[in-house]
Design an enzyme around this catalytic site. Structure first.
Site, mmCIF file in Angstrom:
data_model
loop_
_atom_site.group_PDB
_atom_site.id
_atom_site.type_symbol
_atom_site.label_atom_id
_atom_site.label_comp_id
_atom_site.label_asym_id
_atom_site.label_seq_id
_atom_site.Cartn_x
_atom_site.Cartn_y
_atom_site.Cartn_z
ATOM 1 N N ASN A 1 -59.671 -62.968 -51.405
ATOM 2 C CA ASN A 1 -58.720 -63.633 -52.318
ATOM 3 C C ASN A 1 -57.278 -63.373 -51.877
ATOM 4 O OD1 ASN A 1 -59.956 -65.036 -54.799
ATOM 5 N ND2 ASN A 1 -61.227 -63.222 -54.517
ATOM 6 N N ASN B 1 -55.715 -61.448 -63.316
ATOM 7 C CA ASN B 1 -56.975 -61.005 -62.710
ATOM 8 C C ASN B 1 -57.872 -62.213 -62.497
ATOM 9 O OD1 ASN B 1 -58.957 -59.125 -61.786
ATOM 10 N ND2 ASN B 1 -60.007 -59.314 -63.751
ATOM 11 N N ILE C 1 -59.697 -49.701 -63.489
ATOM 12 C CA ILE C 1 -59.160 -50.267 -64.728
ATOM 13 C C ILE C 1 -57.772 -49.676 -64.949
ATOM 14 C CG2 ILE C 1 -59.499 -50.428 -67.225
ATOM 15 C CD1 ILE C 1 -62.541 -50.210 -66.632
ATOM 16 N N LEU C 2 -56.802 -50.545 -65.101
ATOM 17 C CA LEU C 2 -55.437 -50.067 -65.328
ATOM 18 C C LEU C 2 -55.335 -49.497 -66.745
ATOM 19 C CD1 LEU C 2 -53.591 -53.112 -63.739
ATOM 20 C CD2 LEU C 2 -53.726 -50.792 -62.768
ATOM 21 N N HIS D 1 -61.983 -63.236 -62.241
ATOM 22 C CA HIS D 1 -63.313 -62.717 -62.569
ATOM 23 C C HIS D 1 -64.369 -63.741 -62.134
ATOM 24 C CE1 HIS D 1 -66.192 -60.239 -64.645
ATOM 25 N NE2 HIS D 1 -66.729 -61.350 -65.115
ATOM 26 N N MET E 1 -60.763 -52.375 -58.001
ATOM 27 C CA MET E 1 -61.914 -51.837 -58.719
ATOM 28 C C MET E 1 -61.572 -50.676 -59.659
ATOM 29 S SD MET E 1 -63.939 -54.035 -57.747
ATOM 30 C CE MET E 1 -65.537 -53.549 -58.358
ATOM 31 N N GLY F 1 -60.827 -58.382 -49.624
ATOM 32 C CA GLY F 1 -59.537 -59.078 -49.659
ATOM 33 C C GLY F 1 -59.569 -60.553 -49.295
HETATM 34 C C1 GRF Z 1 -63.946 -61.371 -56.337
HETATM 35 O O1 GRF Z 1 -65.214 -61.921 -56.514
HETATM 36 C C2 GRF Z 1 -63.225 -61.284 -57.650
HETATM 37 O O2 GRF Z 1 -63.627 -62.245 -58.570
HETATM 38 C C3 GRF Z 1 -63.613 -59.927 -58.155
HETATM 39 O O3 GRF Z 1 -63.679 -59.113 -57.007
HETATM 40 C C4 GRF Z 1 -64.013 -59.926 -55.889
HETATM 41 C C5 GRF Z 1 -63.024 -59.611 -54.812
HETATM 42 O O4 GRF Z 1 -63.344 -60.219 -53.588
HETATM 43 N N1 GRF Z 1 -62.665 -59.453 -59.132
HETATM 44 P P1 GRF Z 1 -62.316 -60.176 -52.387
HETATM 45 O O5 GRF Z 1 -62.015 -58.703 -52.119
HETATM 46 O O6 GRF Z 1 -61.101 -60.926 -52.772
HETATM 47 O O7 GRF Z 1 -63.034 -60.792 -51.228
#
Ligand code: GRF
Length: 225
Positions: free
Chosen positions: A36, A129, A114-115, A131, A112, A34
């Site tokens: 992000n 999203n 897929i919707l 990536h 993690m 988390g």
């Molecule tokens: C990130 O690298 C994002 O690009 C990918 O999953 C990771 C999530 O990291 N989709 P965090 O849980 O936000 O630390």
């Protein structure tokens, strides 16, 4: 344990104008660390993103993201996928939770799963999203490792709308970084994450301010309202 858990918590004390009814309401979906989510929380608290996070949803009960959400007084919901007959039933359950919370946009941040197309169609052009590679290169869960293994000299981060195909929706923002000759997974991942924490809040800011216009595969950023 009950089939799912929804814990409404107190209002987000630090968010700017939390009760402003005109503010967009975000749900952030996470399965893990988390970081992000944390960057997005910070951006709402500082008023960079003029929206509130009405929900953090997880498919993993032990996701550290849920701890971050609780700390920020954001309501959380968890649902165990194993307790549902199939993926559509699971997604229908999530949609019910989103409806109750009056969610406008879904932000995937390390979610993690897929919707299903069922879900995506109901939130068409309202799911984002991030990536950890420059799409359309290195799709899938190993974006950083795959770029490193391939030997590219430049990689980066992509924020995109989610459509029914994996990592294939219209691109909102991208940012690139150089891959160093002595990069390891950890060193590259660290720089990628730093970049993500800047790029994702910026994309969400544009989204909630109504600055993103989708036209076919392209996303245009309105200069003015
Ligand atoms: C990130 O690298 C994002 O690009 C990918 O999953 C990771 C999530 O990291 N989709 P965090 O849980 O936000 O630390």
């Amino acid at each position: 344990m009950s089939r799912f858990l929804v814990k409404p918590v107190k209002a987000h004390k630090a968010a700017v104008c939390y009760h402003n009814p005109t503010m967009k309401n975000l749900a952030v979906f996470c399965s893990g660390f988390g970081s992000n989510l944390q960057a997005i929380i910070r951006a709402t608290q500082r008023g960079k993103i003029k929206a509130r996070i009405g929900l953090v949803f997880s498919d993993k009960i032990d996701a550290y993201a849920l701890v971050r959400a609780k700390r920020a007084h954001i309501p959380i919901a968890y649902a165990d996928p194993a307790r549902f007959k199939n993926r559509v039933d699971y997604d229908k359950h999530i949609l019910g939770v989103l409806q109750k919370k009056k969610i406008d946009f879904v932000v995937l941040a390390g979610f993690m799963r897929i919707l299903t197309p069922y879900f995506v169609r109901r939130f068409k052009n309202r799911i984002l999203n991030i990536h950890p590679a420059l799409l359309p290169l290195f799709k899938g869960v190993e974006g950083i490792k795959d770029a490193l293994r391939y030997g590219v000299k430049v990689t980066g981060v992509t924020v995109h709308f989610v459509n029914e195909e994996l990592d294939a929706g219209p691109v909102i923002l991208q940012a690139a970084i150089a891959v160093k000759e002595d990069d390891t997974f950890d060193s590259l991942a660290k720089r990628i994450h730093r970049l993500e924490h800047r790029l994702y809040p910026e994309a969400i800011r544009l989204l909630v301010q109504g600055k993103l216009v989708i036209s076919g595969r392209k996303v245009f950023i309105r200069k003015r309202k």
